[in-house]
Scaffold this motif. Sequence first.
Motif, PDB file in Angstrom:
ATOM      1  N   SER A   1      14.817   5.773  -4.104  1.00  0.00           N
ATOM      2  CA  SER A   1      15.280   5.712  -5.488  1.00  0.00           C
ATOM      3  C   SER A   1      14.132   5.527  -6.469  1.00  0.00           C
ATOM      4  CB  SER A   1      16.280   4.561  -5.651  1.00  0.00           C
ATOM      5  OG  SER A   1      15.631   3.307  -5.481  1.00  0.00           O
ATOM      6  N   GLY A   2      12.909   5.342  -5.948  1.00  0.00           N
ATOM      7  CA  GLY A   2      11.755   5.148  -6.819  1.00  0.00           C
ATOM      8  C   GLY A   2      11.435   3.702  -7.095  1.00  0.00           C
ATOM      9  N   GLU A   3      12.229   2.768  -6.542  1.00  0.00           N
ATOM     10  CA  GLU A   3      11.979   1.354  -6.780  1.00  0.00           C
ATOM     11  C   GLU A   3      10.799   0.876  -5.926  1.00  0.00           C
ATOM     12  OE1 GLU A   3      13.442  -0.770  -8.950  1.00  0.00           O
ATOM     13  OE2 GLU A   3      14.405   1.036  -9.729  1.00  0.00           O
ATOM     14  N   PRO A   4       9.890   0.070  -6.505  1.00  0.00           N
ATOM     15  CA  PRO A   4       8.770  -0.446  -5.715  1.00  0.00           C
ATOM     16  C   PRO A   4       9.236  -1.441  -4.660  1.00  0.00           C
ATOM     17  CG  PRO A   4       8.800  -1.478  -7.879  1.00  0.00           C
ATOM     18  CD  PRO A   4       9.847  -0.384  -7.905  1.00  0.00           C
ATOM     19  N   ILE A   5       8.586  -1.441  -3.528  1.00  0.00           N
ATOM     20  CA  ILE A   5       8.906  -2.358  -2.444  1.00  0.00           C
ATOM     21  C   ILE A   5       7.686  -3.223  -2.171  1.00  0.00           C
ATOM     22  CG2 ILE A   5       9.465  -2.533   0.015  1.00  0.00           C
ATOM     23  CD1 ILE A   5      10.901   0.123  -0.239  1.00  0.00           C
ATOM     24  N   PHE A   6       7.883  -4.529  -2.192  1.00  0.00           N
ATOM     25  CA  PHE A   6       6.798  -5.451  -1.880  1.00  0.00           C
ATOM     26  C   PHE A   6       7.223  -6.302  -0.691  1.00  0.00           C
ATOM     27  CE2 PHE A   6       6.344  -4.829  -6.536  1.00  0.00           C
ATOM     28  CZ  PHE A   6       5.114  -4.220  -6.521  1.00  0.00           C
ATOM     29  N   PRO A   7       6.778  -5.983   0.502  1.00  0.00           N
ATOM     30  CA  PRO A   7       7.170  -6.787   1.661  1.00  0.00           C
ATOM     31  C   PRO A   7       6.612  -8.201   1.560  1.00  0.00           C
ATOM     32  CG  PRO A   7       5.545  -5.137   2.260  1.00  0.00           C
ATOM     33  CD  PRO A   7       5.907  -4.870   0.852  1.00  0.00           C
ATOM     34  N   PRO A   8       7.271  -9.169   2.188  1.00  0.00           N
ATOM     35  CA  PRO A   8       6.816 -10.566   2.099  1.00  0.00           C
ATOM     36  C   PRO A   8       5.396 -10.728   2.627  1.00  0.00           C
ATOM     37  CG  PRO A   8       8.984 -10.414   3.107  1.00  0.00           C
ATOM     38  CD  PRO A   8       8.450  -9.012   3.005  1.00  0.00           C
ATOM     39  N   HIS A   9       4.648 -11.564   1.970  1.00  0.00           N
ATOM     40  CA  HIS A   9       3.310 -11.893   2.438  1.00  0.00           C
ATOM     41  C   HIS A   9       2.944 -13.271   1.914  1.00  0.00           C
ATOM     42  CE1 HIS A   9       2.617 -10.007  -1.516  1.00  0.00           C
ATOM     43  NE2 HIS A   9       1.612 -10.830  -1.604  1.00  0.00           N
ATOM     44  N   PRO A  10       1.934 -13.924   2.470  1.00  0.00           N
ATOM     45  CA  PRO A  10       1.585 -15.286   2.069  1.00  0.00           C
ATOM     46  C   PRO A  10       1.267 -15.386   0.585  1.00  0.00           C
ATOM     47  CG  PRO A  10       0.455 -14.685   4.089  1.00  0.00           C
ATOM     48  CD  PRO A  10       1.092 -13.439   3.561  1.00  0.00           C
ATOM     49  N   PRO A  11       1.725 -16.456  -0.092  1.00  0.00           N
ATOM     50  CA  PRO A  11       1.433 -16.635  -1.517  1.00  0.00           C
ATOM     51  C   PRO A  11      -0.064 -16.695  -1.779  1.00  0.00           C
ATOM     52  CG  PRO A  11       3.090 -18.192  -0.748  1.00  0.00           C
ATOM     53  CD  PRO A  11       2.535 -17.534   0.476  1.00  0.00           C
ATOM     54  N   GLY A  12      -0.475 -16.122  -2.880  1.00  0.00           N
ATOM     55  CA  GLY A  12      -1.871 -16.181  -3.274  1.00  0.00           C
ATOM     56  C   GLY A  12      -2.727 -15.075  -2.706  1.00  0.00           C
ATOM     57  N   ILE A  13      -2.208 -14.333  -1.739  1.00  0.00           N
ATOM     58  CA  ILE A  13      -2.970 -13.219  -1.165  1.00  0.00           C
ATOM     59  C   ILE A  13      -2.522 -11.930  -1.844  1.00  0.00           C
ATOM     60  CG2 ILE A  13      -3.465 -11.903   0.934  1.00  0.00           C
ATOM     61  CD1 ILE A  13      -3.018 -14.448   2.512  1.00  0.00           C
ATOM     62  N   LYS A  14      -3.445 -11.281  -2.516  1.00  0.00           N
ATOM     63  CA  LYS A  14      -3.068 -10.128  -3.320  1.00  0.00           C
ATOM     64  C   LYS A  14      -3.469  -8.789  -2.710  1.00  0.00           C
ATOM     65  CE  LYS A  14      -2.944 -12.508  -7.766  1.00  0.00           C
ATOM     66  NZ  LYS A  14      -3.378 -12.474  -9.179  1.00  0.00           N
ATOM     67  N   ARG A  15      -4.374  -8.808  -1.770  1.00  0.00           N
ATOM     68  CA  ARG A  15      -4.829  -7.534  -1.215  1.00  0.00           C
ATOM     69  C   ARG A  15      -4.820  -7.569   0.312  1.00  0.00           C
ATOM     70  NH1 ARG A  15      -6.823  -4.124  -4.983  1.00  0.00           N
ATOM     71  NH2 ARG A  15      -7.275  -5.025  -7.023  1.00  0.00           N
ATOM     72  N   GLY A  16      -4.552  -6.433   0.894  1.00  0.00           N
ATOM     73  CA  GLY A  16      -4.524  -6.337   2.342  1.00  0.00           C
ATOM     74  C   GLY A  16      -4.076  -4.950   2.758  1.00  0.00           C
ATOM     75  N   PHE A  17      -3.359  -4.892   3.853  1.00  0.00           N
ATOM     76  CA  PHE A  17      -2.872  -3.624   4.367  1.00  0.00           C
ATOM     77  C   PHE A  17      -1.402  -3.751   4.728  1.00  0.00           C
ATOM     78  CE2 PHE A  17      -7.377  -3.226   4.873  1.00  0.00           C
ATOM     79  CZ  PHE A  17      -7.643  -1.880   4.746  1.00  0.00           C
ATOM     80  N   LEU A  18      -0.670  -2.683   4.497  1.00  0.00           N
ATOM     81  CA  LEU A  18       0.686  -2.583   5.002  1.00  0.00           C
ATOM     82  C   LEU A  18       0.622  -1.840   6.325  1.00  0.00           C
ATOM     83  CD1 LEU A  18       2.631  -1.575   1.773  1.00  0.00           C
ATOM     84  CD2 LEU A  18       2.351  -3.849   2.756  1.00  0.00           C
ATOM     85  N   MET A  19       1.341  -2.350   7.320  1.00  0.00           N
ATOM     86  CA  MET A  19       1.300  -1.752   8.645  1.00  0.00           C
ATOM     87  C   MET A  19       2.704  -1.521   9.164  1.00  0.00           C
ATOM     88  SD  MET A  19       0.006  -3.415  12.227  1.00  0.00           S
ATOM     89  CE  MET A  19       1.655  -4.079  12.498  1.00  0.00           C
ATOM     90  N   VAL A  20       2.924  -0.357   9.761  1.00  0.00           N
ATOM     91  CA  VAL A  20       4.182  -0.088  10.451  1.00  0.00           C
ATOM     92  C   VAL A  20       3.843   0.619  11.760  1.00  0.00           C
ATOM     93  CG1 VAL A  20       4.520   2.063   9.141  1.00  0.00           C
ATOM     94  CG2 VAL A  20       6.464   0.982  10.294  1.00  0.00           C
ATOM     95  N   ARG A  21       4.351   0.102  12.852  1.00  0.00           N
ATOM     96  CA  ARG A  21       4.073   0.659  14.166  1.00  0.00           C
ATOM     97  C   ARG A  21       4.665   2.062  14.288  1.00  0.00           C
ATOM     98  NH1 ARG A  21       0.076  -2.045  16.754  1.00  0.00           N
ATOM     99  NH2 ARG A  21       0.365  -4.293  16.646  1.00  0.00           N
ATOM    100  N   ARG A  22       4.011   2.909  15.073  1.00  0.00           N
ATOM    101  CA  ARG A  22       4.458   4.295  15.181  1.00  0.00           C
ATOM    102  C   ARG A  22       5.831   4.400  15.831  1.00  0.00           C
ATOM    103  NH1 ARG A  22       0.683   6.878  20.021  1.00  0.00           N
ATOM    104  NH2 ARG A  22       1.126   5.280  21.570  1.00  0.00           N
ATOM    105  N   GLU A  23       6.203   3.436  16.703  1.00  0.00           N
ATOM    106  CA  GLU A  23       7.522   3.502  17.326  1.00  0.00           C
ATOM    107  C   GLU A  23       8.649   3.209  16.341  1.00  0.00           C
ATOM    108  OE1 GLU A  23       5.822  -0.594  18.685  1.00  0.00           O
ATOM    109  OE2 GLU A  23       5.085   1.439  18.278  1.00  0.00           O
ATOM    110  N   HIS A  24       8.290   2.697  15.159  1.00  0.00           N
ATOM    111  CA  HIS A  24       9.283   2.446  14.125  1.00  0.00           C
ATOM    112  C   HIS A  24       9.376   3.590  13.114  1.00  0.00           C
ATOM    113  CE1 HIS A  24       8.504  -2.079  15.005  1.00  0.00           C
ATOM    114  NE2 HIS A  24       9.477  -1.604  15.755  1.00  0.00           N
TER     115      HIS A  24
END
Length: 209
Positions: free
Chosen positions: A112-135
């Motif tokens: 639908s175009g809505e942004p998705i922000f998966p949960p992550h530790p507070p205060g951490i603003k940068r990193g990587f999103l990961m999804v396993r290939r079997e998913h």
Amino acid sequence: MAIARAIVVEPSVLLMDEPLSSLDAQLRDSMRDEIAGLIRRLNITTIYVTHDHSEAMTIAHKVAVMNDGRIEQIAAPRTIYDSPATTFVASFLGSANSFPYAYELEAVRDVSGEPIFPPHPPGIKRGFLMVRREHVRIFPVSQADEFPANECIQWQATCIKNCFSGERYEVHALTRKGEVFRGFAREPMPLDSKVVIEFDPRQIVFVES
């Protein structure tokens, strides 16, 4: 024979350093199961050194992943696999799709175009999103009507690699943003054909950079 000599003195700690590295694949799998059963029956604390992540995940109660002599994470096998602490751990323990993420950027959007922000530790603003290939499921664009998005993310892409893995097909697909996603399909995909990449956002894991 070497294992028998090591355990006959009833050691309090047993060290195994790449014990299966010289064996062929079939014998390696068989011996891996034998060693795992032996360790549990004898109840000997064992440090098992290996570069094969499947051995580590099968044999160990706890896994320590090392990089350049430094331990990056120690945890139970399932925790290590599902919640890697670093990108190195994520890549070492099985193939994973990952891409940069900044908290203030709208890195992932649903259908639908809505942004998705998966949960992550507070205060951490940068990193990587990961999804396993079997998913990740990949299917032809022509079958899009058979697989409604519902709560899943769907991106259109182009098939750039397709290989038979025994039970299914592993497909590599190039997105419009230039990201290569790996996933599985029920049928072969022609190279350069248009496909749909689908995955559940609840399967996304945030890894701190």
